[in-house]
Design a protein around this motif. Structure first.
Motif, PDB file in Angstrom:
ATOM      1  N   PHE A  98       0.812  -1.234   0.099  1.00 37.13           N
ATOM      2  CA  PHE A  98       0.082   0.054  -0.005  1.00 37.13           C
ATOM      3  C   PHE A  98       0.827   1.138  -0.084  1.00 37.13           C
ATOM      4  O   PHE A  98       0.453   2.033  -0.527  1.00 37.13           O
ATOM      5  CB  PHE A  98      -0.840   0.098   1.216  1.00 37.13           C
TER       6      PHE A  98
ATOM      7  N   GLU B 265      -6.493  -4.383 -14.308  1.00 39.02           N
ATOM      8  CA  GLU B 265      -7.769  -3.308 -13.693  1.00 39.02           C
ATOM      9  C   GLU B 265      -7.787  -2.021 -14.412  1.00 39.02           C
ATOM     10  O   GLU B 265      -8.674  -1.313 -14.475  1.00 39.02           O
ATOM     11  CB  GLU B 265      -7.074  -3.000 -12.146  1.00 39.02           C
TER      12      GLU B 265
ATOM     13  N   ASP C 256      -4.552   6.124 -10.453  1.00 39.30           N
ATOM     14  CA  ASP C 256      -4.883   5.778  -9.005  1.00 39.30           C
ATOM     15  C   ASP C 256      -6.054   4.463  -8.645  1.00 39.30           C
ATOM     16  O   ASP C 256      -5.990   3.640  -7.977  1.00 39.30           O
ATOM     17  CB  ASP C 256      -5.452   7.144  -8.472  1.00 39.30           C
ATOM     18  N   GLN C 257      -7.030   4.719  -9.685  1.00 40.11           N
ATOM     19  CA  GLN C 257      -8.237   3.310  -9.471  1.00 40.11           C
ATOM     20  C   GLN C 257      -7.511   2.129  -9.731  1.00 40.11           C
ATOM     21  O   GLN C 257      -7.589   1.177  -9.194  1.00 40.11           O
ATOM     22  CB  GLN C 257      -9.237   3.826 -10.214  1.00 40.11           C
TER      23      GLN C 257
ATOM     24  N   PHE D  55      -5.408   0.870  -6.864  1.00 38.97           N
ATOM     25  CA  PHE D  55      -6.130   0.877  -5.758  1.00 38.97           C
ATOM     26  C   PHE D  55      -6.842  -0.738  -6.074  1.00 38.97           C
ATOM     27  O   PHE D  55      -6.747  -1.442  -5.210  1.00 38.97           O
ATOM     28  CB  PHE D  55      -7.133   1.909  -5.576  1.00 38.97           C
ATOM     29  N   GLU D  56      -7.396  -0.929  -7.270  1.00 44.33           N
ATOM     30  CA  GLU D  56      -7.909  -2.349  -7.269  1.00 44.33           C
ATOM     31  C   GLU D  56      -6.873  -3.448  -7.260  1.00 44.33           C
ATOM     32  O   GLU D  56      -7.586  -4.464  -6.731  1.00 44.33           O
ATOM     33  CB  GLU D  56      -8.756  -2.318  -8.477  1.00 44.33           C
TER      34      GLU D  56
ATOM     35  N   THR E  95      -6.023  -3.843  -3.761  1.00 41.99           N
ATOM     36  CA  THR E  95      -7.155  -4.337  -2.789  1.00 41.99           C
ATOM     37  C   THR E  95      -7.526  -5.762  -3.330  1.00 41.99           C
ATOM     38  O   THR E  95      -8.777  -6.027  -2.738  1.00 41.99           O
ATOM     39  CB  THR E  95      -8.184  -3.505  -2.698  1.00 41.99           C
TER      40      THR E  95
ATOM     41  N   LYS F 127     -12.378   8.394  -4.220  1.00 40.76           N
ATOM     42  CA  LYS F 127     -11.218   8.029  -5.486  1.00 40.76           C
ATOM     43  C   LYS F 127     -12.381   7.166  -6.496  1.00 40.76           C
ATOM     44  O   LYS F 127     -12.010   7.389  -7.713  1.00 40.76           O
ATOM     45  CB  LYS F 127     -10.530   6.796  -4.951  1.00 40.76           C
ATOM     46  N   GLN F 128     -13.002   6.282  -6.147  1.00 38.83           N
ATOM     47  CA  GLN F 128     -14.245   5.680  -6.960  1.00 38.83           C
ATOM     48  C   GLN F 128     -15.017   6.732  -7.852  1.00 38.83           C
ATOM     49  O   GLN F 128     -15.139   6.616  -9.011  1.00 38.83           O
ATOM     50  CB  GLN F 128     -15.013   4.946  -6.276  1.00 38.83           C
TER      51      GLN F 128
ATOM     52  N   MET G  19       2.877   4.017  -9.753  1.00 33.86           N
ATOM     53  CA  MET G  19       1.469   3.644 -10.119  1.00 33.86           C
ATOM     54  C   MET G  19       1.538   2.958 -11.260  1.00 33.86           C
ATOM     55  O   MET G  19       2.357   2.043 -11.655  1.00 33.86           O
ATOM     56  CB  MET G  19       0.748   5.084 -10.511  1.00 33.86           C
TER      57      MET G  19
END
Length: 472
Positions: free
Chosen positions: A32, A87, A183-184, A187-188, A191, A203-204, A437
């Motif tokens: 993370f 993703e 970023d998304q 993140f996906e 997670t 974020k979403q 990223m």
């Protein structure tokens, strides 16, 4: 490929070395907060093929040129796009960056001609003109300026003029939209998709708005070209529009490919230039040599394509920047069938990651690997060029970056013209940290102050460089 360790019977070993299960919490925290440290520590502690088990996810980290060659080239058909890029598909669709199989081959055939060396050579004037506009804007700026924001605007401008025959100046939100996509996607990935995409997280929400904006812009660019076709157009946009008839490509497919091109075509070069300005500021001797070479080679004129081979030190600086901070720091793949890598079994469905960031710092292939030394890439130097698969700033194998020539041309021209005319200095007290990223960018921007160089200083540097060249 090197034959890695086997058991006493010569059979393939089942499991490569890696962190123990009890390290899961530490690994999760690094995943993370510091993905570069996770990869670097694992490679340093466990070697050239590492199995990293984090909860239900298992990664196979590849950190040796021979093993990278196997995954990216020798057995490339067995490895499809992996973590992070999977993703990103929800925003980028099945563009060249995320697609596989026949879809990828068709897309590559469509856009490849736009990147032919002769065509790139003809675009050099456009690149130089955009770079000159950047230098002019920076010279007129008072107070600190965010160099990353400026590089994003520059690279989008170059992409529009050279590859799309379009002006992207009216799409200032593109850079922010792509930040939201990255970023998304990350993140996906970290997670494991456990958070629903419809969740009302900030974020979403930001991602969904960015995705819609990118689709709107892509559709608008396609509509404009359809309404105003370019006879014999060689640019990517013309070729994409033409593919709808020739190859049966869908409107959605064109949009996916265009969004991917907009991201990949500007983000990597913008990131490279940001890191270049940071490192040059940290090393005054490099700044002085860059300035001297630019004055000697270019004088007061714009660069042309033939100057690329004359700006040897500038090119070496760009290549060393991409060694320490490769814009694509991770090459993720998924094994389609069981494989053997380095003497270990890798099951079908495994996430296999080749990590240029750690490979470019491998002490077995780079002396003093953390040191910034453009001399490593001096063709006349004692070491010569680095081992092919020890240096992967543009990937390797069939998926070698199609835009590598244009990206290198752009970075060299911008760095040379900026070093000739300006001095850029980082704002004191502002930390410069990498953010891993989809690309490896500077976290939170890069504020710098700008001071124009007086013409007499440029002439003096030209004389010094001429004398140095004569002595050589």
């Amino acid at each position: 490929m090197t034959a890695g360790p086997r058991d006493e019977t010569g059979a393939v070993r089942a499991v490569p070395p890696g962190p123990p299960r009890r390290a899961t919490l530490r690994l999760l925290k690094q995943l993370f907060t510091d993905r570069l440290a996770l990869m670097g520590d694992s490679a340093e502690d466990y070697g050239d093929l590492v199995r990293i088990a984090i909860g239900p996810k298992t990664l196979y980290l590849v950190n040796h040129p021979d093993l990278a060659k196997h995954v990216l080239a020798d057995n490339a058909a067995n490895y499809h796009k992996g973590i992070g890029l999977r993703e990103a598909r929800q925003a980028l669709g099945d563009g060249l960056l995320t697609s596989d199989g026949e879809t990828w081959h068709r897309q590559r055939r469509t856009i490849q001609p736009a990147f032919q060396p002769k065509r790139i050579a003809r675009q050099a004037g456009l690149v130089a003109s955009e770079a000159a506009g950047l230098v002019e804007r920076l010279a007129a700026h008072e107070g600190p300026v965010d160099i990353l924001q400026e590089m994003t605007g520059l690279t989008l401008g170059v992409l529009g003029k050279t590859l799309l025959d379009a002006d992207l100046g009216g799409y200032g939100a593109l850079g922010h939209s792509f930040e939201a996509v990255q970023d998304q996607a990350m993140f996906e990935a970290i997670t494991l998709g456990a958070v629903p995409r419809w969740a009302p997280l900030k974020k979403q929400v930001r991602f969904r708005a960015a995705r819609d904006e990118l689709r709107r812009i892509a559709d608008e660019l396609v509509d404009r070209r359809l309404a105003n076709p370019v006879d014999g157009g060689e640019d990517v946009l013309s070729r994409l529009v033409g593919s709808e008839t020739a190859d049966g490509a869908s409107r959605e497919g064109m949009r996916d490919e265009l969004i991917t091109l907009l991201l990949a075509g500007h983000e990597t070069t913008a990131s490279t230039l940001g890191w270049a300005f940071h490192l040059v500021d940290e090393h005054p001797e490099v700044s002085a040599r860059l300035h001297a070479e630019a004055v000697e080679v270019l004088g007061d004129r714009l660069p042309g394509y033939d100057d690329l081979r004359r700006l040897t030190y500038t090119t070496a600086v760009v290549e060393e920047v991409m060694r320490l901070y490769p814009p694509v720091w991770l090459l993720p793949r998924v094994a389609q069938a069981d494989d053997e890598i380095g003497g270990y079994r890798v099951p079908a469905g495994s996430d296999v990651v080749v990590v240029p960031y750690t490979l470019h710092r491998h002490p077995g292939f780079w002396a003093d690997p953390e040191r910034f030394d453009p001399g490593r890439f001096d063709p006349a130097g004692p070491g010569g060029r680095p081992l092919r698969y020890a240096y992967l700033p543009f990937g390797a194998g069939p998926r070698f970056c199609v835009g590598n020539s244009l990206g290198l041309l752009e970075a060299v021209f911008v760095l040379a013209m900026t070093a000739r005319d300006l001095e850029l200095r980082k704002v004191p007290g502002r930390p410069v940290e990498p953010e891993a990223m989809l690309s490896l960018r500077v976290r939170g921007g890069l504020p710098m102050t700008v001071r124009p160089r007086p013409a007499r200083e440029r002439r003096a540097a030209r004389l010094i460089h001429s004398r140095r060249s004569t002595r050589r």
